[in-house]
Design a protein around this motif. Structure first.
Motif, PDB file in Angstrom:
ATOM      1  N   UNK A 390       0.838  -1.197   0.000  1.00 13.51           N
ATOM      2  CA  UNK A 390       0.000   0.000   0.000  1.00 13.51           C
ATOM      3  C   UNK A 390       0.884   1.262   0.000  1.00 13.51           C
ATOM      4  N   UNK A 391       1.926   1.232   0.809  1.00 15.97           N
ATOM      5  CA  UNK A 391       2.819   2.394   0.888  1.00 15.97           C
ATOM      6  C   UNK A 391       3.495   2.666  -0.447  1.00 15.97           C
ATOM      7  N   UNK A 392       3.935   1.590  -1.089  1.00 16.94           N
ATOM      8  CA  UNK A 392       4.624   1.761  -2.375  1.00 16.94           C
ATOM      9  C   UNK A 392       3.691   2.379  -3.415  1.00 16.94           C
ATOM     10  N   UNK A 395       3.031   5.935  -2.526  1.00 16.18           N
ATOM     11  CA  UNK A 395       4.190   6.777  -2.861  1.00 16.18           C
ATOM     12  C   UNK A 395       4.214   7.095  -4.349  1.00 16.18           C
ATOM     13  N   UNK A 399       4.015  10.765  -5.863  1.00 13.34           N
ATOM     14  CA  UNK A 399       5.102  11.318  -6.677  1.00 13.34           C
ATOM     15  C   UNK A 399       4.583  11.788  -8.039  1.00 13.34           C
ATOM     16  N   UNK A 402       2.875  15.058  -7.323  1.00 10.36           N
ATOM     17  CA  UNK A 402       3.864  16.115  -7.064  1.00 10.36           C
ATOM     18  C   UNK A 402       4.564  16.511  -8.360  1.00 10.36           C
ATOM     19  N   UNK A 405       2.363  18.781 -10.376  1.00 14.48           N
ATOM     20  CA  UNK A 405       2.333  20.160  -9.860  1.00 14.48           C
ATOM     21  C   UNK A 405       3.630  20.888 -10.231  1.00 14.48           C
ATOM     22  N   UNK A 406       4.752  20.185 -10.062  1.00 14.05           N
ATOM     23  CA  UNK A 406       6.052  20.807 -10.362  1.00 14.05           C
ATOM     24  C   UNK A 406       6.122  21.197 -11.842  1.00 14.05           C
ATOM     25  N   UNK A 409       4.023  24.207 -12.397  1.00 12.47           N
ATOM     26  CA  UNK A 409       4.694  25.417 -11.893  1.00 12.47           C
ATOM     27  C   UNK A 409       5.782  25.871 -12.862  1.00 12.47           C
ATOM     28  N   UNK A 410       6.513  24.904 -13.360  1.00 13.16           N
ATOM     29  CA  UNK A 410       7.607  25.228 -14.289  1.00 13.16           C
ATOM     30  C   UNK A 410       7.049  25.892 -15.565  1.00 13.16           C
ATOM     31  N   UNK A 412       4.248  27.466 -15.768  1.00 12.53           N
ATOM     32  CA  UNK A 412       3.725  28.783 -15.375  1.00 12.53           C
ATOM     33  C   UNK A 412       4.849  29.816 -15.330  1.00 12.53           C
ATOM     34  N   UNK A 413       5.967  29.406 -14.726  1.00 11.31           N
ATOM     35  CA  UNK A 413       7.119  30.325 -14.645  1.00 11.31           C
ATOM     36  C   UNK A 413       7.611  30.666 -16.049  1.00 11.31           C
ATOM     37  N   UNK A 416       5.290  33.038 -17.604  1.00 16.69           N
ATOM     38  CA  UNK A 416       5.401  34.375 -16.998  1.00 16.69           C
ATOM     39  C   UNK A 416       6.606  35.132 -17.532  1.00 16.69           C
ATOM     40  N   UNK A 417       7.687  34.386 -17.740  1.00 13.45           N
ATOM     41  CA  UNK A 417       8.940  35.038 -18.098  1.00 13.45           C
ATOM     42  C   UNK A 417       9.176  35.079 -19.601  1.00 13.45           C
TER      43      UNK A 417
END
Lengths: 431, 354
Positions: A390-392, A395, A399, A402, A405-406, A409-410, A412-413, A416-417
């Motif tokens: 279950x943990x694996x 995880x 991941x 996450x 989302x990363x 964000x990248x 988006x940045x 923006x730039x």
């Protein structure tokens, strides 16, 4: 020469009697000892004892050569110091040795000044032993004090280099008892040492367990004698207390006593006592039960039931242990399950002791309690493994989330730039 | 969001939002080091949250401490994850704080007017070490018990007040239940209180003075302004991206390498072989172990403890000692810093392998 040396040594031990007794029970004082001064300069037969005696327990406590051999160590003149007039007795006869040692060692008042806790019944014990009885009958080939303790280099029994230190005892006894030539006249086997060295007791002894039984634990030391059929159980029971008590409750007890069958050693042997195994009971080919019983008789059936109960719990524990090991290797916390596993294993050990009653119901009662615990351990282990999976999965999902989302964000940045359309136009216009 | 801003500005004025909205961060080749402070802050917040969750079940007494942690790890839903993240984040926090501190040192970001930013930052770092030391004992397992015994014993080497220090921190002459209660008090009350104050001051100073631009960057842009980008959103978004990555790393560490609980401490048991403190104390441990019996006119261990104490004090005072921006001595701090880093790495590896 060997005889001479042994006599000389015994004389030393006994001389401690004479010399020390003459000084009443006082603590040892510095004594002029010309015996050692002269003998230390001699070679071999006459010099070696003096050299060895330096580290002897008696020497370190102030006992001199004259204490056993007589004479006057203060005299520098050999004729005078070793004169009969001065009580010089030379090398004592083997038959005299126990009495010579006992002059001090059986004197409680004298020994108290040296070691108040040391027993003083060695001679009376010795006189009840096979060795002592044979010596009294004129057989001087049997063991006397100096054969086991040494002559001029006697060490306290607590010293690891002493010939009577627990780990040295088997070889000390074996010097005579494993010597076929020496024992030929007595018509007794000489394979005891070899058998003992193959035993679980010797294995423990060599592993550093000084409480493990040696020859003297079962046969006695100064009162050494073979335990008879009637007393073997008591000898083993001094350590294996519960097994003895439970055996007394078994149907074997009365029957074997009547038929003069020795108790413990019938199944376990004597000198070559091996590790026990569950195969020793039951109806299999390695079962001792089948020596007297057959599978179908009441005894055989009981043996079969006990065997099934033991092997069943053993198997359950092995399975539970494997699951637990696997979970632990994966980093899961199974400390509580380990404690339960130990309790279950203790049940197996208890059942193996209980079997000495030959009461299958009693053994099964214990193994059932163990089975219940083993099942609980198994379940805990399986749960831990499921939790690991279950943990694996958790995880992996986390991941992915996450990472998503990363990446957002990248982007988006980056967005923006990114230069605006006007800025890009400005750049291209300028170029 | 805009309504909230209006609500705020109606009452407190426009300064805060205006400040944050217009705040700029220098952008150059060393900008990456700016993110370590935020990362350390994030990890500290993780510690606060997971620590509070652990407090719901943890019981700080010798008969219950180990069992309560065991309960958290096996019976409480996601207790294993909370404890794992707390333990791993503690280590990552000290690592990022250490890298943040040394990067600040080598970039000379402590120079005027940021002296107090450096001092508060150093104090925070020492507090984090205190958190690590006090928290290590709390599970009351064998390794923690004996490591604490060895660690607190070193306090006795402090001249004059050594014995008092030892008794004060242990709550007696030996490591006992009194030590556990005391360490728990430090870990969840005293240190957090001090940290809150210092962290507030540190963050205020960072915002007040802004990010320091390294001397080399300033020199490269002699007549031109150093390029910048907005704190909100450019810098903050990158910060958040880093925090997410840190969260992923923490989750992976907690799941793949669960923090072991070991066996319960037995104060009457023999000290297990190879007892070592946590990695961030290894260099001090190894130094005190290898120092000769006597140095100059005092005991070696005493000398070592004094040297570390003096070193820590000098380290905190670096902004006031490093005044030379010109001349041959201007590189001295960098050389000293390099020696210190090399010393820490070598001693840590030595202790690790021995």
């Amino acid at each position: 020469m060997r005889q001479f040396l042994s006599i000389l040594a015994v004389l030393l031990a006994a001389a401690s009697v004479a010399g020390a007794q003459s000084q009443s029970s006082a603590a040892p004082a510095a004594v002029v000892d010309n015996c050692r001064t002269c003998h230390a300069q001699l070679d071999d037969r006459l010099g070696e004892p003096a050299k060895q005696f330096v580290d002897d327990i008696h020497s370190t406590r102030g006992i001199t050569c004259a204490s056993c051999h007589g004479g006057d160590p203060r005299e520098e003149d050999m004729e005078k110091s070793m004169s009969r007039a001065k009580g010089f007795r030379g090398v004592p006869k083997r038959s005299e040795i126990p009495q010579l040692c006992a002059k001090c060692h059986s004197d409680g008042a004298f020994m108290r000044a040296y070691n108040p806790s040391l027993r003083t019944d060695q001679l009376s014990q010795y006189q009840t032993s096979v060795h002592g009885k044979r010596l009294a009958a004129g057989d001087t080939r049997v063991a006397v004090c100096s054969d086991c303790h040494g002559i001029h280099k006697i060490r306290p029994a607590s010293s690891p280099i002493s010939s009577v230190y627990p780990q040295q005892i088997p070889n000390t006894c074996g010097r005579c008892h494993a010597d076929a030539g020496h024992m030929k006249a007595y018509k007794i086997p000489t394979d005891q040492l070899l058998n003992y060295q193959a035993s679980v007791h010797y294995e423990k002894l060599q592993g550093g367990d000084l409480a493990a039984p040696t020859c003297v634990t079962c046969h006695g030391n100064h009162g050494a004698t073979p335990p008879g059929v009637s007393s073997v159980e008591r000898v083993c029971g001094t350590c294996h207390v519960f097994q003895e008590q439970l055996f007394d409750q078994s149907p074997h007890k009365a029957v074997w006593a009547a038929k003069k069958i020795p108790s413990c050693l019938t199944c376990h042997g004597n000198h070559a006592i091996k590790h026990t195994s569950d195969a020793m009971i039951g109806t299999g080919k390695d079962s001792f039960c089948m020596t007297c019983h057959v599978a179908g008789d009441p005894g055989g059936k009981t043996a079969g039931q006990i065997s099934a109960a033991l092997t069943g719990l053993d198997q359950s524990l092995a399975e539970a242990g494997a699951v637990l090991d696997s979970a632990e290797q994966k980093g899961m916390e199974v400390g509580e399950a380990r404690v339960t596993f130990s309790t279950a294993h203790e049940k197996l050990i208890k059942a193996r002791v209980d079997l000495h009653t030959m009461n299958s119901a009693r053994v099964e009662e214990t193994t059932k309690a163990g089975e219940k615990l083993a099942q609980q351990v198994n379940q805990d282990g399986v749960q831990a493994l499921a939790e690991y999976t279950f943990r694996r999965k958790g995880l992996a999902l986390s991941l992915v989330a996450i990472a998503f989302v990363v990446i957002c964000l990248w982007l988006l940045i980056r967005n923006l730039e990114r230069p605006s359309a006007g800025e890009e136009a400005g750049h291209s216009g300028a170029s | 969001m805009l309504k909230l801003r209006d609500w705020w500005e109606e009452r407190f004025g426009t300064e805060l939002f205006s400040f944050l909205w217009h705040k700029q961060v220098p952008r150059h080749k060393h900008t990456i080091w700016y993110y370590l402070g935020g990362m350390t802050l994030f990890l500290f917040l993780v510690q606060v949250v997971t620590g509070i969750l652990l407090l719901l079940y943890y019981r700080p007494s010798p008969p219950e401490a180990f069992e309560s942690v065991q309960f958290i790890m096996t019976k409480v839903k996601f207790g294993w994850l909370i404890r794992g993240i707390h333990a791993w984040a503690a280590n990552l926090l000290i690592f990022t704080a250490m890298v943040h501190m040394f990067s600040t040192f080598f970039l000379k970001a402590y120079r005027k007017p940021r002296e107090l930013t450096w001092v508060t930052g150093c104090a925070l770092f020492f507090l984090f070490l205190g958190f690590g030391f006090s928290g290590y004992l709390l599970p009351w397992n064998e390794l923690a018990f004996f490591a604490t015994k060895v660690g607190t014993q070193m306090m006795a080497a402090v001249p004059v007040i050594g014995t008092w220090l030892l008794t004060f921190f242990r709550g007696g002459e030996e490591v006992t239940g009194a030590t556990l209660t005391r360490f728990f008090g430090f870990h969840v009350a005293i240190f957090p209180l001090l940290t809150t104050g210092l962290l507030g001051a540190h963050l205020f100073l960072v915002q007040y003075f802004g990010m320091s631009t390294p001397i080399s960057v300033e020199q490269a842009h002699k007549d031109k302004p150093v390029p910048t980008y907005a704190f909100i959103p450019n810098f903050l978004l990158r910060d958040i991206m880093g925090w997410y990555i840190a969260l992923g790393v923490l989750a992976a560490l907690a799941a793949i390498f669960p923090w072991e609980l070991g066996v319960k401490a037995d104060p009457f048991g023999a000290t297990p072989a190879g007892i070592k403190p946590e990695w961030y104390f290894l260099f001090m441990f190894q130094t005190l172990k290898k120092i000769p019996g006597h140095v100059l006119f005092i005991e070696g261990e005493q000398f070592g403890v004094l040297a570390f104490g003096l070193g820590a004090a000098l380290w905190m005072l670096v902004p006031f000692l490093d005044r030379k921006q010109e001349g041959p001595l201007r590189r001295l701090p960098a050389v000293a810093g390099g020696v210190i880093v090399a010393f820490i790495i070598v001693m840590t590896i030595w202790a690790w392998r021995s």
